[in-house]
Design an enzyme around this catalytic site. Structure first.
Site, PDB file in Angstrom:
ATOM      1  N   GLY A 161       1.172  -1.274  -0.056  1.00 54.76           N
ATOM      2  CA  GLY A 161      -0.298   0.269  -0.009  1.00 54.76           C
ATOM      3  C   GLY A 161       0.553   1.235  -0.204  1.00 54.76           C
ATOM      4  O   GLY A 161       2.037   0.907  -0.567  1.00 54.76           O
ATOM      5  N   ARG A 243       0.773  -4.058  12.186  1.00 54.49           N
ATOM      6  CA  ARG A 243      -0.015  -3.753  13.276  1.00 54.49           C
ATOM      7  C   ARG A 243       0.285  -5.460  14.311  1.00 54.49           C
ATOM      8  O   ARG A 243       0.942  -6.610  12.882  1.00 54.49           O
ATOM      9  CB  ARG A 243      -1.390  -4.880  12.951  1.00 54.49           C
ATOM     10  CG  ARG A 243      -2.169  -3.257  12.691  1.00 54.49           C
ATOM     11  CD  ARG A 243      -2.597  -2.283  13.624  1.00 54.49           C
ATOM     12  NE  ARG A 243      -3.399  -1.056  14.024  1.00 54.49           N
ATOM     13  CZ  ARG A 243      -2.826  -0.045  13.260  1.00 54.49           C
ATOM     14  NH1 ARG A 243      -2.200  -0.176  13.256  1.00 54.49           N
ATOM     15  NH2 ARG A 243      -3.787   1.242  12.938  1.00 54.49           N
ATOM     16  N   GLU A 272      -1.262  -3.506  23.866  1.00 51.85           N
ATOM     17  CA  GLU A 272      -0.199  -2.075  24.070  1.00 51.85           C
ATOM     18  C   GLU A 272      -1.730  -1.053  24.140  1.00 51.85           C
ATOM     19  O   GLU A 272      -3.142  -0.985  24.586  1.00 51.85           O
ATOM     20  CB  GLU A 272      -0.740  -1.069  22.243  1.00 51.85           C
ATOM     21  CG  GLU A 272      -0.174  -1.580  21.503  1.00 51.85           C
ATOM     22  CD  GLU A 272       0.141  -1.145  19.957  1.00 51.85           C
ATOM     23  OE1 GLU A 272      -0.635  -0.707  20.143  1.00 51.85           O
ATOM     24  OE2 GLU A 272       1.108  -1.640  19.394  1.00 51.85           O
ATOM     25  N   HIS A 291       4.902   2.752  19.032  1.00 53.58           N
ATOM     26  CA  HIS A 291       3.792   2.621  18.394  1.00 53.58           C
ATOM     27  C   HIS A 291       3.371   4.069  17.801  1.00 53.58           C
ATOM     28  O   HIS A 291       3.071   4.638  17.891  1.00 53.58           O
ATOM     29  CB  HIS A 291       1.387   1.636  18.967  1.00 53.58           C
ATOM     30  CG  HIS A 291       1.458   2.163  17.731  1.00 53.58           C
ATOM     31  ND1 HIS A 291       0.166   0.878  17.633  1.00 53.58           N
ATOM     32  CD2 HIS A 291       0.959   2.608  16.301  1.00 53.58           C
ATOM     33  CE1 HIS A 291      -0.777   0.891  16.368  1.00 53.58           C
ATOM     34  NE2 HIS A 291       0.117   2.095  15.810  1.00 53.58           N
TER      35      HIS A 291
END
Length: 324
Positions: A161, A243, A272, A291
């Site tokens: 992507g 992810r 997380e 993150h």
């Protein structure tokens, strides 16, 4: 937290900790359309979410840790839109949102260069053993261990992507040979990106560095587990800014601790925030970030702007970036 009046639409930011959109001038652009109620603390329990969002027409979900499962969405009859400060939407039950007529808008590609640069930096850090050398020297050591020259090595991109495509460009820029795997390859896309599409098994067997940029779906959950690590070459490096659940954490830890995997650079985790006893924290050849791949001033502003843009477009009857 801003006051609201009862005769206007209500936009709620249910939990903005760590800070993302609080204080952003972009929120002021909503003044002609709605009142904004922002909670600067965390929002983790179902009761907190229901209390804060019970009369919301629109939610701006600024933190991925604030999740919206079906059982909560079913109790928010006024809710019409969730606009995320993110590319990912795995914090929302999209099937339930669609069934309930709740539009979900994200921000595909908006911060792709920012995230890809972070992934590229992580790759360099783990290849050069930056964290390992730093910790060793802090402990009084003067370690000698080979690190990795990346020019001429093969970079395998999983997911092409916007972010994966930018990571491929950066890899080519430093002289790496780039191969890629995606669910929907095509010769035209390969030519556009300047990469060779291969089967996943071939990528795992031949890449010196594997960088993950796939979306988290039922198909990609645990996409990389023990069988995949067993296919990798000795001393392969793994980068994940996609992810956490795409990679089986236990299998990753085993591959690192056994010495089969050369190192891992990770920005996303299966839990997380990570608990103090998370197994990756005990691994030696890792570079870890919390993150935060798009958490630069530029990235934060782009995401805040995009979330508000999506709200305004929806209120003007022209919803965009709709995923549900």
């Amino acid at each position: 937290m801003q006051n609201t009046s009862s005769n206007r639409l209500k936009v709620v930011v249910p939990g903005d900790n760590p800070p993302q959109i609080q204080g952003s001038p972009h929120l002021q652009r909503l003044d002609p359309y709605a009142d904004v109620e922002l909670y600067p603390d965390g929002c983790s329990t179902a009761d907190e979410k229901l209390k804060r969002a019970s009369d919301a027409d629109i939610i701006i979900n600024s933190r991925g840790m604030v999740t919206w499962p079906a059982e909560i969405l079913h109790q928010l009859p006024k809710l019409r839109l969730i606009s995320t400060c993110s590319i990912g939407t795995d914090m929302i039950d999209l099937n339930a949102a669609k069934q309930l007529g709740i539009t979900v808008s994200n921000q595909p590609g908006r911060t792709a260069p920012v995230v890809a640069e972070h992934a590229f930096g992580l790759m360099l850090a783990i290849a050069k053993r930056a964290a390992f050398f730093t910790e060793s020297m802090r402990a009084g050591g003067w370690p000698r261990m080979d690190h990795i020259y990346l020019r001429g090595k093969t970079l395998g991109i999983i997911g092409t992507g916007n972010i994966g495509s930018e990571m491929a460009r950066l890899g080519v820029a430093i002289g790496m040979n780039v191969i890629a795997w995606t669910y929907h390859p095509s010769p035209e896309r390969a030519q556009k990106l300047g990469v060779e599409f291969v089967r996943l098994e071939e990528l795992l067997r031949t890449a010196d560095v594997i960088s993950i940029h796939a979306k988290l779906t039922d198909d990609s959950r645990n996409l990389i587990g023990k069988p995949q690590f067993d296919l990798m070459r000795p001393n392969t490096l793994l980068v994940n800014v996609a992810r956490g659940p795409i990679v089986d954490t236990d299998a990753l830890v085993d591959a690192l601790n056994s010495g089969r995997l050369g190192g891992a650079a990770i920005d996303v985790f299966d839990q997380e925030p990570t608990p103090a006893d998370h197994p990756l924290l005990g691994c030696e050849q890792v570079v870890l970030t919390p993150h935060c791949a798009d958490m630069t001033p530029e990235g934060v502003d782009l995401l805040n702007e995009g979330a508000v843009d999506n709200v305004i477009a929806f209120l003007q009857g022209q919803p965009r970036n709709v995923v549900a």
